[in-house]
Design a protein around this motif. Structure first.
Motif, mmCIF file in Angstrom:
data_model
loop_
_atom_site.group_PDB
_atom_site.id
_atom_site.type_symbol
_atom_site.label_atom_id
_atom_site.label_comp_id
_atom_site.label_asym_id
_atom_site.label_seq_id
_atom_site.Cartn_x
_atom_site.Cartn_y
_atom_site.Cartn_z
ATOM 1 N N GLU A 232 0.829 -1.203 0.000
ATOM 2 C CA GLU A 232 0.000 0.000 0.000
ATOM 3 C C GLU A 232 0.867 1.259 0.000
ATOM 4 O OE1 GLU A 232 -3.881 0.444 0.752
ATOM 5 O OE2 GLU A 232 -3.355 -0.997 -0.791
ATOM 6 N N TRP A 266 -3.910 -0.758 -8.641
ATOM 7 C CA TRP A 266 -4.079 -0.665 -7.187
ATOM 8 C C TRP A 266 -5.492 -1.084 -6.786
ATOM 9 C CZ3 TRP A 266 -2.653 4.427 -4.104
ATOM 10 C CH2 TRP A 266 -2.606 4.139 -2.741
ATOM 11 N N GLU A 270 -6.538 -4.122 -4.267
ATOM 12 C CA GLU A 270 -7.442 -3.977 -3.124
ATOM 13 C C GLU A 270 -8.590 -4.979 -3.209
ATOM 14 O OE1 GLU A 270 -7.074 -2.360 -0.525
ATOM 15 O OE2 GLU A 270 -6.070 -0.442 -0.817
ATOM 16 N N LYS A 282 -15.139 -3.601 3.186
ATOM 17 C CA LYS A 282 -14.100 -2.569 3.220
ATOM 18 C C LYS A 282 -13.192 -2.672 2.005
ATOM 19 C CE LYS A 282 -13.937 -2.018 8.254
ATOM 20 N NZ LYS A 282 -13.078 -2.097 9.467
ATOM 21 N N ARG A 283 -12.878 -3.895 1.604
ATOM 22 C CA ARG A 283 -12.045 -4.072 0.423
ATOM 23 C C ARG A 283 -12.763 -3.561 -0.812
ATOM 24 N NH1 ARG A 283 -9.936 -10.213 1.030
ATOM 25 N NH2 ARG A 283 -9.717 -9.947 -1.207
ATOM 26 N N ALA A 286 -12.613 0.269 -0.796
ATOM 27 C CA ALA A 286 -11.278 0.738 -1.161
ATOM 28 C C ALA A 286 -11.028 0.565 -2.656
ATOM 29 C CB ALA A 286 -10.224 -0.016 -0.358
ATOM 30 N N SER A 287 -11.482 -0.560 -3.205
ATOM 31 C CA SER A 287 -11.294 -0.801 -4.640
ATOM 32 C C SER A 287 -12.074 0.206 -5.473
ATOM 33 C CB SER A 287 -11.730 -2.228 -4.978
ATOM 34 O OG SER A 287 -11.637 -2.469 -6.359
ATOM 35 N N GLU A 289 -12.969 3.218 -4.630
ATOM 36 C CA GLU A 289 -12.341 4.548 -4.527
ATOM 37 C C GLU A 289 -11.180 4.673 -5.510
ATOM 38 O OE1 GLU A 289 -11.221 4.885 -0.483
ATOM 39 O OE2 GLU A 289 -13.204 5.512 0.222
ATOM 40 N N LYS A 290 -10.335 3.656 -5.580
ATOM 41 C CA LYS A 290 -9.192 3.698 -6.506
ATOM 42 C C LYS A 290 -9.665 3.662 -7.955
ATOM 43 C CE LYS A 290 -6.285 3.578 -3.084
ATOM 44 N NZ LYS A 290 -7.257 3.438 -1.990
#
Length: 842
Positions: A232, A266, A270, A282-283, A286-287, A289-290
């Motif tokens: 990360e 990235w 994630e 949560k994963r 996060a994925s 968002e990227k």
């Protein structure tokens, strides 16, 4: 003599290729002179001063090479700088030789001769400790600082990057401070050096820096969570470096494009990494968002390219910004790995098309045709065929971007054929029961497929309801490129479950997903020529009162066209839903069966009583308050606590009855206070709770010793002298002969009744079906079919017409599932089926 010395140096340098190794130089013959000896024999003092100027320059170059071969790098750097002042070109060439030699001298990989001698693997390396790594970086940074100050810039900057990479352990990500010390400020790096370093970091992030086997081999003692944190930090560091370098170069579209690709990779990391136990939700966040951030970078890259395209030469025109953007939308990573978890994003595809059409003049159709030609060639590549699960998405996405282009006309025909197939199929979600549910109420979502009768025969929907080993092996064999679908799906059913989870989990807490049997039969619908095939029952609870719909869920349908196997994603429509506050209405339930077991075994000891309630139903078993009225029991024994033993569990999905419904079960334990009963001088007839739910059958039980026995009435008699069997004996507080009198009278009455009615007993009581038919000791298809057939023909079993039809359907299911060539019913499925019918016996 100087000429002879220089000749020997050049021979030694060429023999060793400027690659000194740790542990000294190997000798290939006795005539080879060690570098240290050559340095001692080098012309010096008056001898060196007496050399002609042209010979002195050649001598300085040879001396620098000798120092390089001897691995005295700091002295070599000073000598190279001195030479560069007089001959810049020679200094640059020597600097490149220096960097190559320095990198190889610090290369942790063992040489070929050692690997061969000891049978070591190709990637065998010596461990590099943090102290060694810091020392390497210090050495390289000092010498690069000397070169920078002297203006000695190597032409081949890949040697600088390779030297920096070799200074590191194979398992360590680059540090920002080290990059700045060796290469200087990021914003001042020249373009080739920047891209070489950034691409090296990108490559390492996609492979070695995230691999736990490399961490173990390097003896870092870094656990999975720490490896994840390092990866990360590596991605964040690379993106920061890209932003810093591009900040002063607004039209550097290649740098922005690299940032977009890094963010896209990235996001995939994630989504699928399993290095640390992050929650799937949560994963997923996060994925996403990227992914959104990468789309912004792709847009900026396309705009930056568009601003300068008119200034580019013909050979500088490229479709890279659009092709990389297109691949990212489809989940195709920079390494070629495919992430099929990414949904088709038509909005992003539309932005790609708009960015191309915004190019000035004829540049727009030129770039569009080039992109269409490239995408078309990829779809028609027979040497490296596209993955079947990606083919339709790639085809449909291509037509969104390049529609109306001549190179896309052939693709349009293929797409129309697949769309016609999809037009005969509708994935559907519907609420089991009313569409109004309670805030904290569990309810069911039925997932099914509406289809034409012909498509039902062609599509074979049962294939998505099992992880059949043969089908999985055949499907894996015909797949080529590496594809990521999530955490280890074992077959079609796992992939379908994953799609359901991805679609529903943002809005609902998913309690369970129950699939129909693989041999599920379609059911008629009101639309002529169309049928419905139930597939799954999802038990959920809305996350909060804001949920107002069941979102679309996706199912991947497999077909074959002229290009081979192809997967077509079918998506359901939204289903409206209302989450209401207040007491919720019970969900639909039929054929409710309740077993109440009063445990009196501790009553004699401490007055403790407990009632276990087990319920099953066709539909969702109601809550305890909606199922039973505890007031009659509480009037005699105070309810201390109600504890759920088993939550609501879906045992199977009935798709063959009058309606599609789950078979569910749940259990509660009710702790009672029996002190009032023990304190009473009279016997107490303790009643069981009464049933509230309609269409409910009840069985009352208590314990005799350790065995549960069925009672003929809905109460248990308890007192201080005599208690129900199994409750034990409680000594009386005082002599009470009336109890003995009543007992004697009861015995006399019972004896007289026996005498009166004895002659009416003409023979033994006929056996009951529940006593005759038991679960077979060996559970297999033969035993279960035999049991079900006996139930259908036995005079002891009284089934109505609907039950007989359902029984025959179950017999057909077992025969097809066990003897049809592919085993689709497990022993657990067979046992559950047999127990279902044994429970209906009387």
């Amino acid at each position: 003599m100087a000429e002879s010395w220089m000749t020997e140096v050049e021979n030694s340098f060429s023999r060793q290729a400027g690659v000194p190794r740790r542990g000294g130089n190997s000798r290939n013959g006795s005539s080879e002179i060690d570098p240290e000896e050559m340095l001692l024999l080098a012309p010096a003092g008056k001898w060196h001063a007496a050399l002609p100027s042209d010979l002195r320059d050649r001598f300085d170059a040879s001396l620098a090479r000798a120092i390089i071969v001897s691995a005295n790098f700091e002295l070599a750097a000073d000598r190279i700088v001195e030479l560069a002042r007089r001959h810049p070109a020679a200094g640059v060439a020597l600097a490149e030789d220096f960097l190559l030699a320095w990198g190889q001298a610090h290369n942790p990989q063992l040489p070929q001769e050692l690997r061969t001698r000891y049978g070591l693997p190709e990637d065998a390396r010596i461990p590099i400790t943090p102290v060694m790594m810091e020392r390497n970086i210090d050495s390289l940074a000092r010498m690069m600082e000397v070169f920078r100050k002297a203006g000695v810039a190597p032409r081949d900057e890949s040697k600088v990057v390779n030297a920096f990479d070799l200074a590191y352990s194979n398992a360590e990500a680059y540090r920002d401070s080290h990059i700045a010390r060796v290469f200087g400020p990021t914003a001042k790096m020249d373009e080739p050096l920047f891209f070489l370093l950034a691409q090296k970091m990108h490559s390492n992030l996609g492979d070695r820096w995230r691999r736990t086997d490399i961490q173990r081999g390097a003896l870092t003692r870094r656990n999975e969570a720490q490896t994840y944190a390092m990866a990360e930090a590596g991605y964040a560091s690379l993106l920061k470096m890209i932003d810093e370098w591009q900040a002063g170069r607004p039209d550097a579209y290649k740098a922005i494009l690299l940032g977009a690709v890094v963010l896209s990779d990235w996001a995939d990391f994630e989504s699928f990494q399993d290095l640390t136990p992050l929650e799937p939700a949560k994963r997923l966040v996060a994925s996403k968002e990227k992914t959104l951030q990468s789309q912004d970078y792709f847009q900026r890259s396309a705009e930056a390219y568009g601003r300068q395209v008119v200034r580019l030469q013909a050979n500088e025109l490229t479709i890279d910004p659009y092709l990389s953007w297109f691949n990212s939308v489809l989940g195709i990573g920079s390494t070629g790995q495919v992430n099929l978890a990414k949904p088709m994003n038509r909005a992003a595809l539309g932005r790609i098309r708009a960015a191309i059409l915004a190019l000035p003049g004829k540049l727009a159709p030129t770039h569009m045709s080039q992109l269409a030609k490239t995408l078309n060639a990829r779809l028609n590549d027979t040497n490296n065929p596209m993955h079947e699960d990606l083919k339709y998405r790639y085809l449909a996405s291509t037509l969104v971007v390049t529609k109306d282009d001549p190179f896309s006309l052939g693709l349009k025909k293929r797409s129309d054929y697949l769309d016609e197939l999809l037009g005969e199929i509708r994935v559907q979600t519907r609420v089991d029961g009313p569409n109004t549910v309670g805030v904290n109420q569990e309810f069911g979502i039925i997932v099914s497929v509406l289809h034409t009768e012909a498509m039902g025969r062609v599509a074979r929907f049962g294939q998505y309801l099992s992880n059949d080993a043969i089908a999985v092996a055949a499907k894996t064999k015909r797949r080529g490129p590496q594809v990521a679908k999530g955490p280890d799906p074992q077959g079609p059913r796992d992939e379908f479950e994953q799609k359901l989870t991805e679609g529903l989990s943002p809005f609902f807490d998913i309690r369970s997903i129950t699939f129909a049997a693989p041999d599920v039969k379609p059911r008629p619908t009101a639309r002529p020529g169309w049928e419905e095939t139930p597939l799954a029952y999802v038990l959920v609870r809305a996350k909060d009162a804001s949920v107002d719909k069941i979102p679309p869920v996706q199912m991947e349908l497999r077909f074959i066209d002229l290009s081979g196997p192809v997967t077509i994603p079918a998506t359901s429509a939204e289903t409206l839903l209302k989450v209401a506050s207040g007491k919720p209405t019970p969900r639909p339930a039929d054929k409710v069966e309740v077993t109440q077991t009063l445990d009196t075994r501790q009553f004699a000891i401490n007055g403790s009583l407990s009632l276990e309630v087990a319920a099953s139903a066709s539909g969702l078993v109601p809550e305890l308050d909606d199922l039973l009225d505890l007031a009659p029991l509480a009037a005699f024994a105070k309810v201390r606590q109600v504890t759920p033993i088993d939550p609501l569990m879906v045992r199977e999905l009935n798709t063959w009855g009058e309606k599609v419904a789950p078979r569910t079960e749940r259990r509660w334990s009710i702790t009672l206070d029996g002190d009032a009963i023990r304190a009473s001088d009279k016997a107490t007839d303790v009643p069981f709770p009464t049933v509230k739910a309609a269409n409910t059958t009840t069985v009352w039980r208590t314990y005799q010793d350790i065995d549960p026995v069925v009672l003929s009435k809905a109460s248990v008699l308890l007192d201080r002298v005599k208690v129900a069997q199994g409750a034990g004996y409680v000594p009386p507080a005082a002599d009470d002969y009336s109890a003995y009198l009543y007992g004697g009278l009861a015995a006399v009455v019972a004896f007289v009744a026996w005498l009166v009615f004895r002659k009416r007993d003409t023979g033994p009581r006929p056996p009951r079906a529940r006593e005759v038919f038991k679960l077979p000791a060996t559970i297999d298809g033969f035993a279960i079919v035999a049991l079900l057939r006996k139930l259908g023909t036995s005079p002891l079993v009284k089934f109505n017409a609907a039950q007989k039809a359902e029984l025959q359907q179950d017999i057909d299911r077992v025969q097809t599932g066990c003897f049809g060539g592919t085993a689709t019913l497990s022993p657990a499925d067979l046992k559950a089926l047999a127990e279902k019918w044994l429970r209906q016996l009387r």
